[in-house]
Motif scaffolding. Sequence first.
Motif, short mmCIF file in Angstrom:
data_model
loop_
_atom_site.label_atom_id
_atom_site.label_comp_id
_atom_site.label_asym_id
_atom_site.label_seq_id
_atom_site.Cartn_x
_atom_site.Cartn_y
_atom_site.Cartn_z
N SER A 1 103.59 68.58 -2.75
CA SER A 1 104.27 67.63 -1.87
C SER A 1 103.60 66.26 -1.92
O SER A 1 102.42 66.14 -2.30
CB SER A 1 104.27 68.14 -0.43
OG SER A 1 102.93 68.28 0.04
N GLY A 2 104.35 65.25 -1.54
CA GLY A 2 103.81 63.89 -1.51
C GLY A 2 103.87 63.17 -2.83
O GLY A 2 103.23 62.12 -3.01
N ASN B 1 100.32 60.18 -6.00
CA ASN B 1 100.62 61.04 -4.87
C ASN B 1 100.17 60.33 -3.59
O ASN B 1 99.29 59.47 -3.64
CB ASN B 1 99.90 62.39 -5.01
CG ASN B 1 100.42 63.43 -4.03
OD1 ASN B 1 100.01 63.47 -2.88
ND2 ASN B 1 101.33 64.29 -4.49
N LYS B 2 100.77 60.71 -2.46
CA LYS B 2 100.46 60.04 -1.20
C LYS B 2 99.08 60.39 -0.67
O LYS B 2 98.54 59.65 0.16
CB LYS B 2 101.52 60.37 -0.17
CG LYS B 2 102.91 59.83 -0.51
CD LYS B 2 103.94 60.21 0.54
CE LYS B 2 105.33 59.66 0.17
NZ LYS B 2 106.36 60.08 1.15
N THR B 3 98.48 61.48 -1.12
CA THR B 3 97.19 61.90 -0.59
C THR B 3 96.20 62.22 -1.70
O THR B 3 96.59 62.52 -2.84
CB THR B 3 97.33 63.15 0.30
OG1 THR B 3 97.70 64.27 -0.53
CG2 THR B 3 98.38 62.94 1.39
N LYS B 4 94.93 62.20 -1.33
CA LYS B 4 93.89 62.59 -2.27
C LYS B 4 94.05 64.05 -2.67
O LYS B 4 93.92 64.39 -3.86
CB LYS B 4 92.51 62.36 -1.65
CG LYS B 4 91.36 62.87 -2.50
CD LYS B 4 90.01 62.41 -1.97
CE LYS B 4 89.69 62.99 -0.62
NZ LYS B 4 88.31 62.61 -0.17
N GLU B 5 94.34 64.88 -1.70
CA GLU B 5 94.48 66.31 -1.98
C GLU B 5 95.63 66.57 -2.95
O GLU B 5 95.53 67.42 -3.85
CB GLU B 5 94.72 67.07 -0.68
CG GLU B 5 93.52 67.09 0.27
CD GLU B 5 93.27 65.76 0.98
OE1 GLU B 5 92.13 65.53 1.43
OE2 GLU B 5 94.22 64.93 1.04
N GLY C 1 96.69 52.45 -0.69
CA GLY C 1 96.24 53.59 0.11
C GLY C 1 96.74 54.92 -0.42
O GLY C 1 96.36 55.98 0.10
N ASN C 2 97.59 54.89 -1.45
CA ASN C 2 98.00 56.12 -2.11
C ASN C 2 96.95 56.50 -3.15
O ASN C 2 95.95 55.79 -3.33
CB ASN C 2 99.37 55.93 -2.77
CG ASN C 2 100.46 55.70 -1.74
OD1 ASN C 2 100.52 56.37 -0.71
ND2 ASN C 2 101.34 54.74 -2.02
N TRP C 3 97.18 57.59 -3.86
CA TRP C 3 96.20 58.07 -4.82
C TRP C 3 96.81 58.22 -6.21
O TRP C 3 98.00 58.52 -6.33
CB TRP C 3 95.60 59.41 -4.36
CG TRP C 3 94.65 59.21 -3.22
CD1 TRP C 3 94.97 58.94 -1.92
CD2 TRP C 3 93.22 59.20 -3.30
NE1 TRP C 3 93.83 58.77 -1.17
CE2 TRP C 3 92.74 58.93 -1.98
CE3 TRP C 3 92.30 59.40 -4.31
CZ2 TRP C 3 91.38 58.85 -1.69
CZ3 TRP C 3 90.96 59.34 -4.03
CH2 TRP C 3 90.50 59.06 -2.72
N ARG C 4 96.01 58.00 -7.22
CA ARG C 4 96.45 58.08 -8.61
C ARG C 4 95.68 59.16 -9.34
O ARG C 4 94.50 59.42 -9.04
CB ARG C 4 96.22 56.75 -9.33
CG ARG C 4 96.96 55.55 -8.73
CD ARG C 4 98.45 55.60 -8.99
NE ARG C 4 99.12 54.42 -8.46
CZ ARG C 4 99.42 53.34 -9.17
NH1 ARG C 4 99.06 53.27 -10.44
NH2 ARG C 4 100.09 52.35 -8.61
N VAL C 5 96.33 59.74 -10.32
CA VAL C 5 95.66 60.60 -11.28
C VAL C 5 95.95 60.02 -12.65
O VAL C 5 97.11 59.89 -13.04
CB VAL C 5 96.12 62.08 -11.17
CG1 VAL C 5 97.63 62.21 -11.20
CG2 VAL C 5 95.48 62.91 -12.27
#
Length: 336
Positions: A306-307, A320-324, A267-271
Amino acid sequence: MSADAPPTKKQKTEKIIGTHNGTFHADEALAVFLLRQTKAYRDAGLKRTRDQTILDTCDIVVDVGAIYDDGKQRFDHHQRGFTEVFGHGFETKLSSAGLIYKHFGKEIISNCTQLPSDQISVQTLWLKLYKEFIEAIDAIDNGISQYPTDLKPRYRNRSDLSSRVGALNPPWNQPLDSDGMDRQFLEASELTGTEFLGRLGYYANAWLPARDLLVSAISSSQEKVDSNGKIILLEQFLPWKEHLFDLEQESIIPPVATYIVYPDESGNWRVQAVPVTPESFESRKALPESWRGLRDEALSETSGVSGGIFVHASGFIGGNKTKEGALELAKLALHM
């Protein structure tokens, strides 16, 4: 005939596929299976012989006869001067499997997937199946080495399809029984066909949808995320790497993509940085050196986003914890 007698039905003429008898190989075993996926030869019988007078009575002949003539439905590749290749950038000389696939493959894919034959997806699958499945059978049957050098392999591999078909032939020190050989050939044909259909099913139902989703994501990302196409946002995970490079090679998109942003299984996000080549560990533009190896608060403080979760020591991926937050990392990294 009595006036009251029912009219006789016209007897249906069964089409016949011809190929050689004796020791069999993967190419003609697959060629026969493929022909039976077409409308014309779906219910065809089979004659295995080298008797030319019998072969002349067959509707189509594969891997024997010393003739390649599509108009006459003759598909051999052993004759002197035969140099036919698949085209579309492929240069491997065709076997009987490749010949049948070249001429009938699009119809077969359309029949098996229920996709209209003129749909672009059929063309895409036709080329993909040749690259990933048929070409190796062509090369092995024609004695073409996979590598153009004399390097000694570190191990032997006899688990490929051509080797498994070959193993269905009787051992050298057992007598050749014609009926038994024909039964083994049918088993070999079924083996090659099962693997072909399995591969086609995967490419049609999993591989192709991923390509379509990536094309859609690229278009959406250019509108909503980065008009230059350097950041691609995927709203769901999908295997993107091979498709991205294929699309670039086909000139459908320019080779500018730098970062892919997507959700992971937690549910976290990757780049992720796009590599230089599909197999490369080197990135087109790795995440900034000052972020590499950092985690959690240390990463958030250093990046200003953050995140933060982590950035790999090599800079090829971060989280990061969010898409944003992941999108912000990607945008910052572009200019660092």
